[in-house]
Design a protein around this motif. Structure first.
Motif, PDB file in Angstrom:
ATOM      1  N   ALA A   1      17.050 -18.646  19.030  1.00 35.35           N
ATOM      2  CA  ALA A   1      18.630 -18.144  19.225  1.00 35.35           C
ATOM      3  C   ALA A   1      19.137 -17.618  18.058  1.00 35.35           C
ATOM      4  N   ASN A   2      19.043 -18.422  16.933  1.00 34.44           N
ATOM      5  CA  ASN A   2      19.401 -17.979  15.589  1.00 34.44           C
ATOM      6  C   ASN A   2      18.695 -16.604  15.046  1.00 34.44           C
ATOM      7  N   ARG A   3      17.472 -16.464  15.344  1.00 29.93           N
ATOM      8  CA  ARG A   3      16.668 -15.564  14.802  1.00 29.93           C
ATOM      9  C   ARG A   3      16.915 -14.428  15.795  1.00 29.93           C
ATOM     10  N   TYR A   4      17.332 -14.383  16.975  1.00 25.97           N
ATOM     11  CA  TYR A   4      17.776 -13.366  17.827  1.00 25.97           C
ATOM     12  C   TYR A   4      19.194 -12.788  17.497  1.00 25.97           C
ATOM     13  N   VAL A   5      20.137 -13.837  17.172  1.00 25.19           N
ATOM     14  CA  VAL A   5      21.625 -13.576  16.901  1.00 25.19           C
ATOM     15  C   VAL A   5      21.605 -12.520  15.542  1.00 25.19           C
TER      16      VAL A   5
ATOM     17  N   PRO B   1      10.709 -10.716  26.844  1.00 21.76           N
ATOM     18  CA  PRO B   1      11.229 -11.653  27.741  1.00 21.76           C
ATOM     19  C   PRO B   1      11.473 -12.804  27.108  1.00 21.76           C
ATOM     20  N   ASP B   2      10.428 -13.551  26.219  1.00 19.48           N
ATOM     21  CA  ASP B   2      10.514 -14.684  25.486  1.00 19.48           C
ATOM     22  C   ASP B   2      11.692 -14.809  24.669  1.00 19.48           C
TER      23      ASP B   2
ATOM     24  N   VAL C   1      17.287 -16.959  23.551  1.00 21.62           N
ATOM     25  CA  VAL C   1      18.718 -16.622  23.388  1.00 21.62           C
ATOM     26  C   VAL C   1      19.507 -17.256  24.453  1.00 21.62           C
ATOM     27  N   ARG C   2      19.188 -17.026  25.625  1.00 23.33           N
ATOM     28  CA  ARG C   2      20.091 -17.328  26.787  1.00 23.33           C
ATOM     29  C   ARG C   2      20.007 -19.062  26.891  1.00 23.33           C
TER      30      ARG C   2
ATOM     31  N   ALA D   1      19.295  -9.285  27.824  1.00 23.59           N
ATOM     32  CA  ALA D   1      19.196 -10.604  28.142  1.00 23.59           C
ATOM     33  C   ALA D   1      20.955 -11.075  28.231  1.00 23.59           C
ATOM     34  N   PHE D   2      21.544 -10.061  28.393  1.00 27.85           N
ATOM     35  CA  PHE D   2      23.173 -10.205  28.556  1.00 27.85           C
ATOM     36  C   PHE D   2      23.599  -9.506  29.702  1.00 27.85           C
TER      37      PHE D   2
END
Length: 394
Positions: free
Chosen positions: A311-315, A353-354, A359-360, A385-386
């Motif tokens: 999640a941190n990398r995604y954000v 997808p992964d 992140v979700r 994703a959102f």
């Protein structure tokens, strides 16, 4: 990540420029009942409870909190060049008396203005006196003062010297970093072994204190600190904007991140640096003024594609991409072609997808940050994703 940046020059951070924490009664803290203890002893006790981390609330409230708040406001002359002059006069009178003891200064500075940064007047008073006596006086004031003004003067005296024996003393008082951080950093960087001492302190301070200590590491430019600066300098606090650009340039980030063997810690920290530099105008260097920006951005996006999703990398990647598409290319340090290509690199990763699953599952859907990120960054980038969240709000 959602806190607003403070816009003043942090070198003006002093008693008058602080955002003060809400008052906390000293009676709520264990160990502060009964006779007042020295600030050094206070820092040491808290450090022993958590030797590898920062002191809770930077060690506040300090043992002198009640007397510090109850004393009349210190009058300061209009001319900033005179700041510290009153304290220097007290030191001159003290050092002119051969038999005067350091303990006689314990309460001498409580009603004068004492800057928390290096001060030319106090330094000059130290240089006019016997070096050994200045050192002994500084040590006593730092070790035994129950008043922050006296301890600050003592630390200024030690900052004019280079004795390695004083490093543990300086590090310990420096843990109370919101007040003593600037002078502790100044004192440590003058000493042999200062880079290692500064890294030790940097790992145990936050907020303003971390700003001063990391900046001191950057000023030294020591090769021994490069690995730490490239992986650990930015701790997520918005104040990292003051030194992120200095870290990127001093540690030669462009060379490290373009290497094929860049490790996860380096890549993750690079993401934090880029996210901070994208939007730290008024604090420090932005991407617009960082010449290697296109190279570093592209290299980070390429490494990201080979990392496991979190999640941190995604954000971090999404916030960087959002900034790139929201600003003119020159504000990102890129040409239009470079900017568009880099954005596509980031989006290609974020749409996997992964990464969407990561992140979700990693962001709490009821948090304020989730709502902000969904309604702003994810909406502007149209991140799949959102998409369901955004659709449900319509």
């Amino acid at each position: 990540m959602l806190k607003s940046a403070w816009e003043w020059d942090h070198r003006g951070h002093d008693q008058k420029n602080r955002v003060l924490r809400p008052p906390v009664s000293v009676t709520t803290e264990p160990g502060l009942l009964g006779p007042p203890i020295a600030l050094f002893e206070h820092a040491l006790r808290l450090h022993q409870q958590s030797p590898d981390g920062a002191l809770p609330r930077d060690g506040e409230p300090y043992p002198d909190e009640d007397r510090h708040r109850s004393r009349p406001p210190t009058r300061r002359v209009r001319d900033r060049r005179r700041y510290g002059a009153d304290a220097a006069v007290i030191l001159d009178r003290h050092f002119d008396q051969p038999d005067a003891q350091a303990s006689e200064l314990a309460d001498a500075f409580r009603d004068v203005y004492v800057p928390i940064h290096r001060n030319d007047h106090i330094v000059a008073a130290a240089l006019r006196a016997d070096r050994q006596r200045v050192r002994r006086t500084g040590r006593w004031l730092v070790r035994h003062s129950i008043d922050r003004n006296a301890a600050t003067v003592g630390l200024t005296l030690l900052a004019t010297d280079g004795a390695e024996d004083d490093i543990p003393l300086i590090q310990t008082i420096g843990l109370l970093s919101n007040h003593f951080g600037p002078l502790a950093a100044e004192a440590l960087q003058r000493r042999r072994g200062g880079a290692e001492a500064l890294r030790w302190l940097a790992e145990r301070v936050t907020g303003w204190g971390r700003v001063y200590v990391v900046e001191a590491l950057c000023r030294r430019g020591a090769a021994s600190s490069r690995a730490w600066l490239l992986r650990h300098a930015c701790d997520g606090d918005h104040l990292s904007g003051y030194f992120a650009g200095a870290v990127a340039t001093t540690a030669h980030l462009h060379e490290a991140i373009t290497s094929t063997d860049a490790d996860d810690d380096l890549i993750d920290h690079t993401g934090r640096l880029l996210r901070i530099m994208a939007d730290c105008g008024g604090m420090g260097m932005t991407l617009e003024h960082y010449p290697p920006a296109p190279v570093v951005l592209a290299a980070h996006a390429a490494h990201l594609a080979r990392q496991p999703p979190t999640a941190n990398r995604y954000v971090d990647a999404a916030m960087i991409a959002d900034y790139l598409v929201s600003k003119p290319p020159n504000r990102c340090g890129c040409t239009a072609e470079q900017r568009d290509r880099i954005v596509q690199q980031y989006l290609a990763v974020l749409e996997q997808p992964d990464w969407s699953d990561a992140v979700r599952s990693g962001l709490g859907p009821t948090s304020d940050f989730f709502a902000w990120f969904t309604g702003h960054v994810a909406a502007r980038l149209r991140l799949s994703a959102f998409s369901e969240v955004a659709g449900s709000d319509e």
